[in-house]
Design an enzyme around this catalytic site. Structure first.
Site, short mmCIF file in Angstrom:
data_model
loop_
_atom_site.label_atom_id
_atom_site.label_comp_id
_atom_site.label_asym_id
_atom_site.label_seq_id
_atom_site.Cartn_x
_atom_site.Cartn_y
_atom_site.Cartn_z
N CYS A 65 0.84 -1.20 0.00
CA CYS A 65 0.00 0.00 0.00
C CYS A 65 0.88 1.26 0.00
CB CYS A 65 -0.92 -0.03 1.22
SG CYS A 65 -1.95 1.44 1.37
N CYS A 93 -0.38 4.09 2.28
CA CYS A 93 -0.15 3.81 3.70
C CYS A 93 1.31 4.01 4.08
CB CYS A 93 -0.52 2.36 4.04
SG CYS A 93 -2.10 1.84 3.40
N ASP A 94 2.22 3.51 3.25
CA ASP A 94 3.61 3.38 3.69
C ASP A 94 4.61 4.21 2.91
OD1 ASP A 94 2.82 1.59 5.66
OD2 ASP A 94 2.90 -0.12 4.29
C1 LIG Z 1 0.25 -4.48 5.05
C2 LIG Z 1 -0.88 -3.45 5.05
C3 LIG Z 1 -0.64 -2.21 5.61
C4 LIG Z 1 -1.67 -1.26 5.64
N1 LIG Z 1 -1.42 -0.05 6.21
C5 LIG Z 1 -2.40 0.85 6.30
C6 LIG Z 1 -2.20 2.11 6.95
O1 LIG Z 1 -1.10 2.41 7.42
N2 LIG Z 1 -3.25 2.98 6.99
C7 LIG Z 1 -4.47 2.69 6.44
O2 LIG Z 1 -5.38 3.52 6.54
N3 LIG Z 1 -4.69 1.52 5.82
C8 LIG Z 1 -3.69 0.61 5.73
N4 LIG Z 1 -3.91 -0.58 5.08
C9 LIG Z 1 -5.23 -0.81 4.46
C10 LIG Z 1 -6.23 -1.20 5.56
O3 LIG Z 1 -5.71 -2.27 6.30
C11 LIG Z 1 -7.57 -1.57 4.95
O4 LIG Z 1 -8.05 -0.52 4.15
C12 LIG Z 1 -8.60 -1.87 6.05
O5 LIG Z 1 -8.11 -2.86 6.94
C13 LIG Z 1 -9.92 -2.34 5.45
O6 LIG Z 1 -10.78 -2.62 6.51
P1 LIG Z 1 -12.02 -3.61 6.35
O7 LIG Z 1 -12.68 -3.59 7.68
O8 LIG Z 1 -12.81 -3.24 5.16
O9 LIG Z 1 -11.42 -5.04 6.03
P2 LIG Z 1 -10.23 -5.92 6.60
O10 LIG Z 1 -9.31 -5.16 7.48
O11 LIG Z 1 -9.67 -6.59 5.40
O12 LIG Z 1 -11.00 -6.99 7.50
C14 LIG Z 1 -11.77 -7.99 6.93
C15 LIG Z 1 -12.29 -8.87 8.02
O13 LIG Z 1 -13.25 -9.78 7.48
C16 LIG Z 1 -13.01 -11.06 8.02
N5 LIG Z 1 -13.60 -12.06 7.11
C17 LIG Z 1 -13.29 -12.32 5.82
N6 LIG Z 1 -14.05 -13.31 5.35
C18 LIG Z 1 -14.88 -13.69 6.38
C19 LIG Z 1 -15.89 -14.68 6.54
N7 LIG Z 1 -16.24 -15.52 5.54
N8 LIG Z 1 -16.51 -14.79 7.73
C20 LIG Z 1 -16.21 -13.95 8.76
N9 LIG Z 1 -15.26 -12.99 8.66
C21 LIG Z 1 -14.60 -12.88 7.49
C22 LIG Z 1 -11.52 -11.16 8.23
O14 LIG Z 1 -11.19 -12.15 9.19
C23 LIG Z 1 -11.23 -9.74 8.71
O15 LIG Z 1 -11.44 -9.67 10.10
C24 LIG Z 1 -2.92 -1.55 5.05
C25 LIG Z 1 -3.15 -2.80 4.46
C26 LIG Z 1 -2.15 -3.74 4.47
C27 LIG Z 1 -2.40 -5.11 3.86
#
Ligand SMILES: Cc1cc2nc3c(=O)[nH]c(=O)nc-3n(C[C@H](O)[C@H](O)[C@H](O)COP(=O)(O)OP(=O)(O)OC[C@H]3O[C@@H](n4cnc5c(N)ncnc54)[C@H](O)[C@@H]3O)c2cc1C
Length: 317
Positions: free
Chosen positions: A140, A143-144
């Site tokens: 990302c 992010c980084d």
């Molecule tokens: C390495 C990395 C670094 C990042 N750094 C940053 C940063 O510094 N700042 C920033 O703003 N963003 C950052 N991001 C992006 C950020 O992490 C995402 O935008 C954010 O986490 C999205 O949130 P979400 O709740 O939509 O989904 P996610 O965080 O992807 O969470 C999805 C959830 O759904 C669950 N899930 C999936 N399938 C199922 C199922 N069938 N049943 C039940 N649960 C399920 C998973 O277990 C998980 O808990 C980073 C991403 C990565 C990969």
């Protein structure tokens, strides 16, 4: 669909425990919807894979990703969210209440379902890439990128997102090496034009990263193979960005919900409503564009409000 006798009814079921799911839980719990949240296999979501998060408002000194997600969880719990470890294995949205099967054995019926299952970044699959993930390896740029200000970095990818991330990084970094696997980009002409006209981006075609090099703590370079000639070279870089796409976690919804061609859930613009009444989607699972914790959290809030208003409107009839 499993026909287990063990059925439970809930007003609001939240699937996923990233910023979107936990924020939805905070709002739903405070609205007295008594939400039940299933964490999925990655409790805390994508941010548990990273180290420093410097761009989430409210943390003036930054925070470690896992610690921040622990704060989210505690706040959701404080208002009474029933947080459970388990994954949703199938759904049936053909009638109301909606039916959801957890861990292939337990059936839950729900008046509203909030989907926040996120998207998974695709990686190259190199052991060294995993070793330095969060220590110079990132998926990302927004992010980084800031952590590599004034430094040399490499990015791999050839699509629109990779091109956009490369030009974003070029504004921060001294030099950006862009590794393109074939002899051409997959990105649109306009994006390719932007990349080729950015003086500090050097595109290396027909190239593949074969190893991330490091000193045990941080990235110090990468090994690059020319897949036409077989020649190998080392590039000295402090950061390595992988921009080869994301996979939205939506396979279990494919028979029920509208999706775009890559599997992201479609929501009615300006809302979190899906094509099925009472089913809402928030966070990265419906957003391939912003993909940030703060935008995921914002749409999680919207989903809980949409669910609450949907239930209130039904009650009023
Ligand atoms: C390495 C990395 C670094 C990042 N750094 C940053 C940063 O510094 N700042 C920033 O703003 N963003 C950052 N991001 C992006 C950020 O992490 C995402 O935008 C954010 O986490 C999205 O949130 P979400 O709740 O939509 O989904 P996610 O965080 O992807 O969470 C999805 C959830 O759904 C669950 N899930 C999936 N399938 C199922 C199922 N069938 N049943 C039940 N649960 C399920 C998973 O277990 C998980 O808990 C980073 C991403 C990565 C990969």
């Amino acid at each position: 669909m499993n026909n287990s006798l063990e059925t439970e009814h809930v007003q609001c079921l939240i699937i996923g425990s990233g910023p979107a799911g936990y924020t939805a839980a905070i709002y739903a719990a405070r609205a007295d919807l008594k939400p039940v949240l299933y964490t999925g296999m990655e409790a805390g979501g994508q941010l548990t894979q990273t180290t420093d998060v410097d761009n989430f408002p409210g943390y003036p000194n930054g925070v470690m990703g896992p610690e921040m997600m622990e704060d989210f969880r505690k706040q959701a719990e404080r208002f009474g969210t029933d947080i459970r470890f388990g994954y949703v294995s199938s759904v049936d949205f053909s009638s109301t209440p909606h039916r959801v099967v957890v861990d292939e054995i337990k059936t839950i019926t729900a008046d509203t379902v909030i989907i926040s299952t996120g998207a998974t970044a695709k990686w190259l699959g190199l052991p060294s890439e995993q070793k330095y993930n969060g220590f110079g390896v990132s998926a990302c740029a927004v992010c980084d990128g800031f952590f590599f200000k004034g430094q040399d970095i490499a990015i791999v990818g050839a699509g629109d997102t990779a091109a956009e991330e490369a030009t974003y990084l070029a504004k921060l970094c001294k030099k950006v090496y862009m590794l393109v696997r074939r002899d051409e980009f997959r990105a649109s002409k306009a994006m390719v034009h932007r990349v080729l006209n950015t003086p500090n981006i050097e595109v290396i075609y027909n190239s593949e990263a074969t190893e991330v090099l490091g000193n045990g703590k941080n990235v110090t370079g990468i090994k690059v193979l020319n897949n036409q000639t077989g020649a190998e070279q080392e590039l000295a870089v402090e950061g390595f960005f992988v921009a080869i796409g994301h996979q939205p976690n939506t396979a279990i919804f494919k028979d029920w919900l509208d999706m775009d061609e890559t599997g992201y859930l479609k929501t009615i613009p300006g809302s979190t409503k899906t094509n099925v009444e009472g089913v809402f989607a928030c966070g990265d699972v419906q957003d391939h564009y912003y993909r940030q914790a703060v935008t995921a959290a914002g749409s999680g809030c919207m989903a809980a409000l949409d669910a609450e208003r949907y239930l209130a409107a039904k009650e009023a009839v």
